[in-house]
Write an enzyme that holds these catalytic residues in place. Structure first.
Site, PDB file in Angstrom:
ATOM      1  N   LYS A   1      85.887  50.155 129.622  1.00 59.29           N
ATOM      2  CA  LYS A   1      87.229  49.413 129.302  1.00 59.29           C
ATOM      3  C   LYS A   1      88.150  49.819 130.260  1.00 59.29           C
ATOM      4  O   LYS A   1      88.082  50.899 130.967  1.00 59.29           O
ATOM      5  CB  LYS A   1      87.733  50.348 128.124  1.00 59.29           C
ATOM      6  CG  LYS A   1      87.240  49.871 126.692  1.00 59.29           C
ATOM      7  CD  LYS A   1      87.824  50.652 125.600  1.00 59.29           C
ATOM      8  CE  LYS A   1      87.267  50.176 124.233  1.00 59.29           C
ATOM      9  NZ  LYS A   1      87.476  48.936 123.862  1.00 59.29           N
TER      10      LYS A   1
ATOM     11  N   ASP B   1      80.250  47.788 125.107  1.00 59.59           N
ATOM     12  CA  ASP B   1      81.787  48.306 124.494  1.00 59.59           C
ATOM     13  C   ASP B   1      81.620  47.599 123.158  1.00 59.59           C
ATOM     14  O   ASP B   1      82.476  48.032 122.082  1.00 59.59           O
ATOM     15  CB  ASP B   1      82.758  47.738 125.195  1.00 59.59           C
ATOM     16  CG  ASP B   1      83.989  48.133 124.678  1.00 59.59           C
ATOM     17  OD1 ASP B   1      84.095  49.059 123.884  1.00 59.59           O
ATOM     18  OD2 ASP B   1      85.078  47.460 125.050  1.00 59.59           O
TER      19      ASP B   1
ATOM     20  N   ARG C   1      79.346  48.009 116.189  1.00 59.12           N
ATOM     21  CA  ARG C   1      78.282  47.209 115.312  1.00 59.12           C
ATOM     22  C   ARG C   1      76.757  47.675 115.370  1.00 59.12           C
ATOM     23  O   ARG C   1      76.242  47.448 114.558  1.00 59.12           O
ATOM     24  CB  ARG C   1      78.586  45.777 115.809  1.00 59.12           C
ATOM     25  CG  ARG C   1      78.094  45.296 117.192  1.00 59.12           C
ATOM     26  CD  ARG C   1      78.621  44.064 117.424  1.00 59.12           C
ATOM     27  NE  ARG C   1      80.011  43.938 117.833  1.00 59.12           N
ATOM     28  CZ  ARG C   1      80.655  42.660 118.296  1.00 59.12           C
ATOM     29  NH1 ARG C   1      79.836  41.802 118.548  1.00 59.12           N
ATOM     30  NH2 ARG C   1      81.819  42.985 118.590  1.00 59.12           N
TER      31      ARG C   1
HETATM   32  N1  BES Z   1      86.935  49.866 119.503  1.00 56.48           N
HETATM   33  C1  BES Z   1      86.792  48.682 119.919  1.00 56.48           C
HETATM   34  C2  BES Z   1      87.751  47.690 119.321  1.00 56.48           C
HETATM   35  C3  BES Z   1      89.128  48.075 119.275  1.00 56.48           C
HETATM   36  C4  BES Z   1      90.125  47.352 119.910  1.00 56.48           C
HETATM   37  C5  BES Z   1      89.745  49.001 118.457  1.00 56.48           C
HETATM   38  C6  BES Z   1      91.397  47.380 120.029  1.00 56.48           C
HETATM   39  C7  BES Z   1      90.977  49.046 118.238  1.00 56.48           C
HETATM   40  C8  BES Z   1      91.977  48.206 119.064  1.00 56.48           C
HETATM   41  C9  BES Z   1      85.497  48.087 119.741  1.00 56.48           C
HETATM   42  O1  BES Z   1      84.557  48.929 120.138  1.00 56.48           O
HETATM   43  C10 BES Z   1      85.436  47.186 121.084  1.00 56.48           C
HETATM   44  O2  BES Z   1      85.625  47.660 122.090  1.00 56.48           O
HETATM   45  N2  BES Z   1      85.179  46.005 120.875  1.00 56.48           N
HETATM   46  C11 BES Z   1      85.097  44.738 121.730  1.00 56.48           C
HETATM   47  C12 BES Z   1      83.931  43.994 121.719  1.00 56.48           C
HETATM   48  C13 BES Z   1      83.567  42.867 122.584  1.00 56.48           C
HETATM   49  C14 BES Z   1      83.015  43.646 123.626  1.00 56.48           C
HETATM   50  C15 BES Z   1      82.497  41.898 122.013  1.00 56.48           C
HETATM   51  C16 BES Z   1      86.461  44.139 121.805  1.00 56.48           C
HETATM   52  O3  BES Z   1      87.012  44.032 120.802  1.00 56.48           O
HETATM   53  O4  BES Z   1      86.868  43.829 122.938  1.00 56.48           O
HETATM   54 ZN    ZN Z   2      84.666  50.870 119.331  1.00 48.46          ZN
HETATM   55 ZN    ZN Z   3      83.961  49.487 121.862  1.00 51.07          ZN
END
Ligand code: BES
Ligand code: ZN
Ligand code: ZN
Length: 491
Positions: free
Chosen positions: A275, A345, A349
């Site tokens: 990230k 990331d 899931r």
């Molecule tokens: N933990 C994050 C989602 C998240 C984003 C929680 C903002 C709280 C605030 C999750 O694990 C993630 O990173 N999801 C990605 C998925 C993508 C790579 C398909 C996302 O939402 O960008």
């Molecule tokens: Zn996450």
């Molecule tokens: Zn994530």
């Protein structure tokens, strides 16, 4: 803190401060507002006429030594528009009002009930609010600024009430408020303080205290069982994963349990699909789902709910290292289905896939999972409502009804099979990301793959696990605890 509910006239209660909710559209022509206005020689009307204080929601004004009233302070609590006032407003407003006077030298405060809402859930919501106000969220400040002089809160509710029902409502409010604070405190703990092992130790402490059964699976066991999807995420971290299982046995017959599953990523760096720094700042909160399930089980045990409820909490840390999984890796989940991991990331899931499949062994009546799953859900719904996805109309109805009673806002999003096509992989059974659009839905479709025919609801709480920047409150909200407890107590 002592919390009482009283059926009496607004000026018949002895207390240091009276908190009086005022709506933006109150006209001061009748009822309690008119009386207070008259006693104060038209002061309320005068304040209103200045247009300096309009009664916007949560906006409080303190009047000192109000002439002719038996209180040392009168706190005018802005309650917003009457038509928008609901259970969630009662809870939030009570919390804000009590916080406002918390550091003042006041022993006892009374809150006057102004709504027409059913008095029992209203009392529950008010007691929740008072209890939530006792937690400040500044646990790591060396100077304790959250001094609290209040030791008595009285809710004045002018209605004929059944004392048993009242007692249950206030007890429920208190237990749920305490559980929500537990969730908030845990979620606010940073990654260097809490990790899967420590979260499991915390769960054990809570389980022992409240009579829950607990089982904690360690890595060798998870590996042996074939949870490679969860383990693939865990491998990048020095901190070992844990699968925490909590059981409340309250059923008097052999009815099937409710199973609650919570995403417990104690820190989400994104893994090799790293990230950017800004997006990583809040990622200690990626365990909010697991903490909400743990806290809900505490409340369910304390309330002696007469049904079986099981919590399944997959906990990992998502980090980078030479052992971290690579984009393109293919893992075999507990269900036997193979997953092409294109983005590390999208780890929530992956751990939920194994936890949801693991839940099948309990033959649940319904599975509800809570997860800070996607940024896309925040884009879709903002910080006001969580996303709700379900494969079953009845289960969905029950969860929605519980959320309304709990004063937590959900919004249903679709699960058409069309979205499943986006997860097709040329090389494995499924891939872990869709394309750019509809990301909250493709994430939910991914989870659905591991749920099968069990009635299931998925709550994407990514936008609501923390108070938004614009809010007076900071840190974790404890979202989900209340809905889960309502669901368990309702049926
Ligand atoms: N933990 C994050 C989602 C998240 C984003 C929680 C903002 C709280 C605030 C999750 O694990 C993630 O990173 N999801 C990605 C998925 C993508 C790579 C398909 C996302 O939402 O960008
Ligand atoms: Zn996450
Ligand atoms: Zn994530």
């Amino acid at each position: 803190m002592k919390i009482d509910v009283m059926d009496s006239a607004w000026d018949g209660v002895r207390c240091d401060a009276l908190l009086l909710p005022l709506f933006e559209d109150d006209d001061f022509e009748s009822g309690v507002c008119a009386e207070v206005d008259r006693r104060l020689d038209g002061l309320l009307s005068e304040i209103r006429a200045t247009e300096e204080w309009l009664g916007e929601f949560g906006d409080c004004t303190v009047l000192y030594r109000p002439q002719g009233l038996p209180f040392r302070r009168l706190v005018l609590v802005g309650a917003g528009k009457k038509s928008e006032y609901d259970l969630a407003s009662i809870r939030d407003l009570t919390m804000l009002a009590v916080r406002k006077v918390k550091g003042y030298d006041l022993q006892s405060v009374a809150i006057f009930r102004r709504s027409e809402i059913d008095p029992y859930p209203a009392a529950q919501a008010a007691v929740e609010g008072v209890t939530l106000a006792t937690y400040e969220g500044d646990d790591y400040k060396t100077e304790d600024k959250s001094k609290n002089f209040i030791n008595e809160v009285r809710l004045i509710t002018p209605a004929q009430l059944d004392s048993d029902q009242f007692e249950w409502a206030t007890r429920k409010g208190y237990v749920i408020g305490q559980a929500t604070n537990l969730a908030r405190r845990l979620v606010n703990q940073p990654g260097n303080e809490i990790n899967p092992t420590r979260l499991a130790a915390e769960a054990r402490r809570i389980a022992d205290k409240h009579g829950l059964e607990i089982d904690v699976l360690e890595e060798p066991e998870m590996e042996a069982q074939g949870m490679d999807s969860l383990m693939a995420v865990a491998r990048g971290s020095e901190e070992p994963a844990r699968l925490i299982i909590l059981k409340h046995s309250g059923a008097e017959d052999d009815s099937p349990p409710l199973v609650f599953v919570g995403k417990g990523v104690t820190f989400d760096s994104g893994g090799l699909s790293l990230k950017p720094p800004k997006s990583m700042e809040d990622m200690k909160c990626d365990k909010a789902g697991a903490c909400a399930v743990l806290a809900a089980l505490q409340a369910i045990a304390e309330l002696g709910v007469k049904r079986d409820v099981i919590g399944v909490l997959p906990t990992v840390e998502n980090m980078v290292s030479g052992r971290a999984q690579r984009p393109g890796d293919i893992v075999r989940s507990l269900s036997g289905k193979t997953i092409e991991v294109l983005n590390t990331d999208a780890e929530g899931r992956l751990i939920l896939a194994d936890a949801l499949y693991y839940a099948h062994r309990y033959k649940p009546e319904m599975i509800v999972d809570l997860a800070t799953l996607t940024g896309a859900c925040v884009v879709a719904l903002g910080n006001y409502r969580a996303g709700l996805f379900s494969n079953d109309e009845q289960a969905c109805e029950r969860v929605l009804a519980s959320s309304i009673r709990a004063g937590e806002r959900l919004w249903r999003l679709p699960l058409d099979d069309h979205y499943r096509d986006l997860l097709d992989s040329p090389i494995a059974d499924i891939r872990n990301i869709g394309d750019r659009w509809g990301g909250a839905i493709t994430a939910a479709k991914f989870l659905q793959e591991f749920v099968g025919d069990i009635p299931w609801c998925h709550l994407d709480i990514a936008g609501v696990d923390q108070y938004p920047e614009s809010s007076k409150l900071k840190g974790a909200t404890g979202f989900g605890v209340r809905t889960l407890v309502e669901l368990a107590t309702a049926s």
